[in-house]
Design a protein around this motif. Structure first.
Motif, PDB file in Angstrom:
ATOM      1  N   MET A 153       0.818  -1.219   0.000  1.00 25.05           N
ATOM      2  CA  MET A 153       0.000   0.000   0.000  1.00 25.05           C
ATOM      3  C   MET A 153       0.851   1.269   0.000  1.00 25.05           C
ATOM      4  SD  MET A 153      -2.919  -1.305  -0.215  1.00 25.05           S
ATOM      5  CE  MET A 153      -3.757   0.275  -0.201  1.00 25.05           C
ATOM      6  N   TYR A 154       1.847   1.344  -0.849  1.00 32.41           N
ATOM      7  CA  TYR A 154       2.655   2.555  -0.937  1.00 32.41           C
ATOM      8  C   TYR A 154       2.473   3.286  -2.261  1.00 32.41           C
ATOM      9  CZ  TYR A 154       5.674  -0.153  -3.993  1.00 32.41           C
ATOM     10  OH  TYR A 154       6.149  -0.904  -5.021  1.00 32.41           O
ATOM     11  N   SER A 155       1.901   2.623  -3.263  1.00 39.71           N
ATOM     12  CA  SER A 155       1.825   3.209  -4.601  1.00 39.71           C
ATOM     13  C   SER A 155       0.400   3.658  -4.918  1.00 39.71           C
ATOM     14  CB  SER A 155       2.278   2.194  -5.653  1.00 39.71           C
ATOM     15  OG  SER A 155       1.406   1.083  -5.683  1.00 39.71           O
ATOM     16  N   LEU A 156       0.300   4.494  -5.938  1.00 39.34           N
ATOM     17  CA  LEU A 156      -1.020   4.925  -6.408  1.00 39.34           C
ATOM     18  C   LEU A 156      -1.826   3.735  -6.925  1.00 39.34           C
ATOM     19  CD1 LEU A 156      -3.023   7.202  -7.140  1.00 39.34           C
ATOM     20  CD2 LEU A 156      -1.811   7.428  -9.328  1.00 39.34           C
ATOM     21  N   HIS A 157      -1.156   2.797  -7.556  1.00 36.48           N
ATOM     22  CA  HIS A 157      -1.840   1.600  -8.057  1.00 36.48           C
ATOM     23  C   HIS A 157      -2.507   0.833  -6.921  1.00 36.48           C
ATOM     24  CE1 HIS A 157      -2.458  -2.385  -9.719  1.00 36.48           C
ATOM     25  NE2 HIS A 157      -1.584  -2.882  -8.861  1.00 36.48           N
ATOM     26  N   SER A 158      -1.810   0.666  -5.808  1.00 38.43           N
ATOM     27  CA  SER A 158      -2.377  -0.079  -4.688  1.00 38.43           C
ATOM     28  C   SER A 158      -3.538   0.687  -4.047  1.00 38.43           C
ATOM     29  CB  SER A 158      -1.302  -0.370  -3.645  1.00 38.43           C
ATOM     30  OG  SER A 158      -0.728   0.837  -3.154  1.00 38.43           O
ATOM     31  N   TRP A 159      -3.444   1.999  -3.971  1.00 40.03           N
ATOM     32  CA  TRP A 159      -4.529   2.792  -3.403  1.00 40.03           C
ATOM     33  C   TRP A 159      -5.784   2.696  -4.262  1.00 40.03           C
ATOM     34  CZ3 TRP A 159      -2.796   8.029  -0.838  1.00 40.03           C
ATOM     35  CH2 TRP A 159      -1.802   7.758   0.105  1.00 40.03           C
ATOM     36  N   ILE A 160      -5.607   2.854  -5.565  1.00 37.72           N
ATOM     37  CA  ILE A 160      -6.768   2.765  -6.461  1.00 37.72           C
ATOM     38  C   ILE A 160      -7.361   1.356  -6.428  1.00 37.72           C
ATOM     39  CG2 ILE A 160      -7.530   2.945  -8.862  1.00 37.72           C
ATOM     40  CD1 ILE A 160      -5.420   5.030  -9.337  1.00 37.72           C
ATOM     41  N   LEU A 209      -7.277  -0.928  -3.957  1.00 40.66           N
ATOM     42  CA  LEU A 209      -7.995  -1.185  -2.708  1.00 40.66           C
ATOM     43  C   LEU A 209      -9.315  -0.415  -2.678  1.00 40.66           C
ATOM     44  CD1 LEU A 209      -7.991  -2.561   0.042  1.00 40.66           C
ATOM     45  CD2 LEU A 209      -6.807  -0.563   0.965  1.00 40.66           C
ATOM     46  N   ALA A 210      -9.303   0.822  -3.170  1.00 40.15           N
ATOM     47  CA  ALA A 210     -10.546   1.594  -3.230  1.00 40.15           C
ATOM     48  C   ALA A 210     -11.571   0.910  -4.128  1.00 40.15           C
ATOM     49  CB  ALA A 210     -10.256   3.008  -3.735  1.00 40.15           C
ATOM     50  N   ALA A 211     -11.109   0.341  -5.241  1.00 40.08           N
ATOM     51  CA  ALA A 211     -12.020  -0.360  -6.144  1.00 40.08           C
ATOM     52  C   ALA A 211     -12.647  -1.571  -5.464  1.00 40.08           C
ATOM     53  CB  ALA A 211     -11.274  -0.785  -7.410  1.00 40.08           C
ATOM     54  N   VAL A 212     -11.857  -2.331  -4.717  1.00 40.43           N
ATOM     55  CA  VAL A 212     -12.381  -3.512  -4.034  1.00 40.43           C
ATOM     56  C   VAL A 212     -13.405  -3.121  -2.976  1.00 40.43           C
ATOM     57  CG1 VAL A 212     -11.779  -5.473  -2.570  1.00 40.43           C
ATOM     58  CG2 VAL A 212     -10.316  -4.876  -4.494  1.00 40.43           C
ATOM     59  N   VAL A 213     -13.092  -2.112  -2.166  1.00 42.03           N
ATOM     60  CA  VAL A 213     -14.005  -1.685  -1.105  1.00 42.03           C
ATOM     61  C   VAL A 213     -15.305  -1.153  -1.692  1.00 42.03           C
ATOM     62  CG1 VAL A 213     -14.320  -0.058   0.792  1.00 42.03           C
ATOM     63  CG2 VAL A 213     -12.129  -1.236   0.517  1.00 42.03           C
ATOM     64  N   LEU A 214     -15.198  -0.273  -2.690  1.00 44.54           N
ATOM     65  CA  LEU A 214     -16.401   0.269  -3.318  1.00 44.54           C
ATOM     66  C   LEU A 214     -17.234  -0.815  -3.983  1.00 44.54           C
ATOM     67  CD1 LEU A 214     -15.011   3.567  -4.901  1.00 44.54           C
ATOM     68  CD2 LEU A 214     -16.434   3.337  -2.857  1.00 44.54           C
ATOM     69  N   TYR A 215     -16.559  -1.785  -4.567  1.00 52.85           N
ATOM     70  CA  TYR A 215     -17.271  -2.863  -5.246  1.00 52.85           C
ATOM     71  C   TYR A 215     -18.073  -3.713  -4.265  1.00 52.85           C
ATOM     72  CZ  TYR A 215     -18.030  -6.449  -8.798  1.00 52.85           C
ATOM     73  OH  TYR A 215     -18.588  -7.326  -9.694  1.00 52.85           O
ATOM     74  N   ILE A 216     -17.486  -4.019  -3.120  1.00 57.67           N
ATOM     75  CA  ILE A 216     -18.197  -4.805  -2.108  1.00 57.67           C
ATOM     76  C   ILE A 216     -19.386  -4.013  -1.555  1.00 57.67           C
ATOM     77  CG2 ILE A 216     -17.981  -5.868   0.169  1.00 57.67           C
ATOM     78  CD1 ILE A 216     -15.101  -6.538  -0.531  1.00 57.67           C
ATOM     79  N   LEU A 217     -19.186  -2.719  -1.289  1.00 58.05           N
ATOM     80  CA  LEU A 217     -20.298  -1.889  -0.811  1.00 58.05           C
ATOM     81  C   LEU A 217     -21.403  -1.800  -1.852  1.00 58.05           C
ATOM     82  CD1 LEU A 217     -18.355   1.041   0.924  1.00 58.05           C
ATOM     83  CD2 LEU A 217     -19.507  -0.893   2.010  1.00 58.05           C
ATOM     84  N   ILE A 231     -10.340  -0.199 -14.546  1.00 56.74           N
ATOM     85  CA  ILE A 231      -9.504   0.037 -15.727  1.00 56.74           C
ATOM     86  C   ILE A 231      -8.254   0.832 -15.337  1.00 56.74           C
ATOM     87  CG2 ILE A 231      -9.398   1.123 -17.995  1.00 56.74           C
ATOM     88  CD1 ILE A 231     -11.089  -1.372 -17.936  1.00 56.74           C
ATOM     89  N   ALA A 232      -8.445   1.862 -14.494  1.00 50.64           N
ATOM     90  CA  ALA A 232      -7.298   2.653 -14.046  1.00 50.64           C
ATOM     91  C   ALA A 232      -6.329   1.806 -13.225  1.00 50.64           C
ATOM     92  CB  ALA A 232      -7.781   3.857 -13.225  1.00 50.64           C
ATOM     93  N   THR A 233      -6.862   0.902 -12.398  1.00 52.59           N
ATOM     94  CA  THR A 233      -6.001   0.013 -11.622  1.00 52.59           C
ATOM     95  C   THR A 233      -5.168  -0.883 -12.522  1.00 52.59           C
ATOM     96  OG1 THR A 233      -7.677  -0.009  -9.866  1.00 52.59           O
ATOM     97  CG2 THR A 233      -5.981  -1.720  -9.791  1.00 52.59           C
ATOM     98  N   ALA A 234      -5.794  -1.392 -13.573  1.00 53.01           N
ATOM     99  CA  ALA A 234      -5.061  -2.263 -14.494  1.00 53.01           C
ATOM    100  C   ALA A 234      -3.937  -1.507 -15.195  1.00 53.01           C
ATOM    101  CB  ALA A 234      -6.029  -2.853 -15.515  1.00 53.01           C
ATOM    102  N   LEU A 235      -4.232  -0.314 -15.676  1.00 49.53           N
ATOM    103  CA  LEU A 235      -3.223   0.443 -16.424  1.00 49.53           C
ATOM    104  C   LEU A 235      -2.062   0.872 -15.540  1.00 49.53           C
ATOM    105  CD1 LEU A 235      -5.564   2.648 -18.668  1.00 49.53           C
ATOM    106  CD2 LEU A 235      -4.432   0.495 -19.235  1.00 49.53           C
ATOM    107  N   THR A 236      -2.361   1.371 -14.347  1.00 52.37           N
ATOM    108  CA  THR A 236      -1.279   1.773 -13.449  1.00 52.37           C
ATOM    109  C   THR A 236      -0.489   0.570 -12.944  1.00 52.37           C
ATOM    110  OG1 THR A 236      -2.834   1.748 -11.581  1.00 52.37           O
ATOM    111  CG2 THR A 236      -2.469   3.864 -12.699  1.00 52.37           C
ATOM    112  N   GLY A 237      -1.150  -0.568 -12.796  1.00 48.95           N
ATOM    113  CA  GLY A 237      -0.467  -1.743 -12.284  1.00 48.95           C
ATOM    114  C   GLY A 237       0.551  -2.309 -13.254  1.00 48.95           C
ATOM    115  N   VAL A 238       0.173  -2.471 -14.513  1.00 51.45           N
ATOM    116  CA  VAL A 238       1.122  -3.036 -15.472  1.00 51.45           C
ATOM    117  C   VAL A 238       2.284  -2.079 -15.717  1.00 51.45           C
ATOM    118  CG1 VAL A 238      -0.599  -4.504 -16.576  1.00 51.45           C
ATOM    119  CG2 VAL A 238      -0.269  -2.169 -17.407  1.00 51.45           C
ATOM    120  N   THR A 239       2.004  -0.777 -15.705  1.00 47.88           N
ATOM    121  CA  THR A 239       3.088   0.190 -15.890  1.00 47.88           C
ATOM    122  C   THR A 239       4.054   0.167 -14.709  1.00 47.88           C
ATOM    123  OG1 THR A 239       1.612   1.612 -17.165  1.00 47.88           O
ATOM    124  CG2 THR A 239       3.620   2.611 -16.317  1.00 47.88           C
TER     125      THR A 239
END
Length: 248
Positions: free
Chosen positions: A78-85, A87-95, A133-141
């Protein structure tokens, strides 16, 4: 430093996994597929909820796998922008999944609450998909920068070109889903409202109210014709009610 294959395999576990993205996108457009319009609304709701539930389970498993991989390789979490986005996607998705199940699938929520939350539910779903989609793009980069630091990402290595192409395909895929969802001609037609008659104890006002609701589906008639039809049915109902009372 982990190898490129290990890094990309870790990335593939997360939301960028094709299976999770496919289930999520299919759950979004399931109402928009013309061959599903003949199916009942309850069936489509169940399919929509089921696809989202499976995708959420896979996302949770992926999140746990990523944390386990980082801990095993002594990589900070949880130090990068990719990890923040992500985790936010997972939490929002469950809610989103829990709210949709409680409000729209179970028959306990009032119609006024459903009507109020429906636009928010639709917008939240598109927002979460865009976040994925943003998580995927930031993650592979991010993983490419880590894995190709020594060899040079800027040298147009085959791994970099392949991953950049994959990122463009993911972007095109997301744009296609947004295009399908925002097209009015792909919107599921509204089901016709049925007229509920109350022969025992029903009032003329109740019948007229039901007729007024049902009259919204007759777009080819003018307001004057509809008002005349409703008034005529009201008079017929009053006369029939009066005749029934006179014979009692």
């Amino acid at each position: 430093m982990p190898s490129l294959s290990n890094s990309l395999s870790c990335v593939d576990f997360c939301f960028k996994s094709p299976s999770v993205r496919f289930l999520l996108s299919l759950a979004i457009i399931v109402y928009r597929l013309p061959w599903t319009w003949k199916c009942s609304k309850l069936l489509m709701k169940s399919i929509h909820a089921g696809l989202n539930a499976v995708a959420a389970i896979l996302a949770i498993i992926a999140l746990v796998a990523v944390f386990d991989f980082h801990n095993a390789m002594n990589i900070p979490n949880m130090y990068s922008l990719h990890s923040w986005i992500g985790l936010a996607a997972v939490v929002l998705y469950i809610l989103q999944l829990l709210l949709g199940f409680l409000v729209f699938l179970l028959p306990f929520a009032p119609l006024s609450l459903r009507a109020f939350l429906l636009p928010i539910h639709v917008y939240s779903g598109l927002l979460i998909f865009g976040t994925v989609i943003a998580t995927a793009l930031t993650g592979v980069t991010e993983k490419l920068f880590f894995a190709l630091t020594s060899t040079g990402y800027s040298s147009f290595l085959p791994e970099g070109i392949f991953t950049n192409t994959l990122g463009l395909l993911i972007l095109v895929f997301g744009a296609l889903i947004f295009w399908i969802v925002t097209r009015p001609q792909w919107k599921r037609p509204k089901e016709p409202n049925s007229v509920l008659l109350q022969p025992n104890g029903g009032s003329a006002e109740g019948v007229v109210g039901a007729l007024a609701v049902n009259s919204d589906n007759h777009g080819d008639k003018s307001d004057l014709e509809l008002n005349s039809e409703v008034a005529a049915r009201k008079r017929n109902f009053t006369l029939e009610d009066a005749g029934q009372r006179s014979t009692m």
